[in-house]
Write a protein that holds these residues in place. Structure first.
Motif, mmCIF file in Angstrom:
data_model
loop_
_atom_site.group_PDB
_atom_site.id
_atom_site.type_symbol
_atom_site.label_atom_id
_atom_site.label_comp_id
_atom_site.label_asym_id
_atom_site.label_seq_id
_atom_site.Cartn_x
_atom_site.Cartn_y
_atom_site.Cartn_z
ATOM 1 N N GLU A 60 6.663 6.842 7.605
ATOM 2 C CA GLU A 60 5.876 7.723 6.742
ATOM 3 C C GLU A 60 6.768 8.860 6.256
ATOM 4 O O GLU A 60 7.307 9.624 7.057
ATOM 5 C CB GLU A 60 4.680 8.301 7.504
ATOM 6 C CG GLU A 60 3.856 9.245 6.682
ATOM 7 C CD GLU A 60 2.694 9.856 7.449
ATOM 8 O OE1 GLU A 60 1.871 10.529 6.821
ATOM 9 O OE2 GLU A 60 2.604 9.661 8.694
ATOM 10 N N GLU A 85 0.420 6.883 1.835
ATOM 11 C CA GLU A 85 0.060 5.955 2.900
ATOM 12 C C GLU A 85 1.302 5.560 3.702
ATOM 13 O O GLU A 85 2.319 5.176 3.121
ATOM 14 C CB GLU A 85 -0.580 4.713 2.285
ATOM 15 C CG GLU A 85 -0.955 3.672 3.283
ATOM 16 C CD GLU A 85 -2.440 3.486 3.414
ATOM 17 O OE1 GLU A 85 -2.837 2.788 4.339
ATOM 18 O OE2 GLU A 85 -3.193 4.043 2.606
ATOM 19 N N LYS A 129 0.811 -1.218 0.000
ATOM 20 C CA LYS A 129 0.000 0.000 0.000
ATOM 21 C C LYS A 129 0.843 1.267 0.000
ATOM 22 O O LYS A 129 0.550 2.207 -0.712
ATOM 23 C CB LYS A 129 -0.926 0.009 1.221
ATOM 24 C CG LYS A 129 -1.929 -1.122 1.209
ATOM 25 C CD LYS A 129 -2.786 -1.113 2.451
ATOM 26 C CE LYS A 129 -3.717 -2.318 2.452
ATOM 27 N NZ LYS A 129 -4.410 -2.462 3.709
#
Length: 186
Positions: free
Chosen positions: A171, A121, A93
């Motif tokens: 992230e 994501e 993802k």
């Protein structure tokens, strides 16, 4: 992943079969413990498919082997990995790619990766093998990473270490974020 540096399915297949036999576990049992379909594991052992990093990590945890064992052939004494040429795997993802730079050599218990991550994501990782410690240095950009329960924001030159056998995340906060990851198997 590009075709030139995608995970070598033939090596993955032979290593999976060998390591599964070593543990004495059936395909069905490894698949059950890894949370993947039996058919997926069977295809991988037969040299078919394009496994994600999540699938391979889950199998490594079950087989109690370093991730690099699945994707890195034996190396000569001197190793040079040019940018864009290493064996890479991507996340399902997140916009996250890990390129193996140095596999777990005999007598040591660590793997070294080059990470390329872009905003989008976050990459959430399930716990790895017991005792794994991850060390990361940001080489470009900014990122929020670490344990899911206590993520930190790091910038160029910043270092973080955390237990990889607990849920953790990465992230990117800027385009073109890169980092060096050392996975230490204690």
């Amino acid at each position: 992943m590009t075709k030139d540096n995608s995970a070598p399915i033939e090596l993955i297949a032979s290593t999976l079969h060998h390591e599964r036999q070593r543990t004495g576990l059936s395909i069905a049992e490894v698949a059950r413990r890894a949370g993947i379909a039996k058919s997926t594991l069977s295809q991988l052992e037969n040299g078919q498919g394009n496994p994600s990093i999540e699938t391979l990590w889950a199998i490594c945890v079950v087989l109690d082997i370093p991730f690099s064992r699945l994707i890195e052939p034996p190396q000569p004494l001197t190793t040079v990995v040019r940018r864009g040429e290493g064996v890479s795997v991507t996340a399902e993802k997140a916009n996250y790619m890990a390129t193996l730079l140095a596999a777990n050599p005999r007598g040591a218990r660590r793997d070294l990766y080059w990470l390329e991550v872009n905003p989008g994501e976050p990459r959430y990782s399930d716990p790895h093998n017991a005792g794994v410690i991850e060390h990361i240095v940001i080489t470009h950009g900014r990122a929020k990473l670490g344990l899911n329960s206590d993520p930190q924001i790091l910038e160029i030159g910043d270092y973080i270490s955390y237990p990889g056998d607990q849920p953790h995340m990465f992230e990117a906060l800027e385009e073109g974020t890169t980092a060096i990851l050392l996975s230490e198997y204690v």
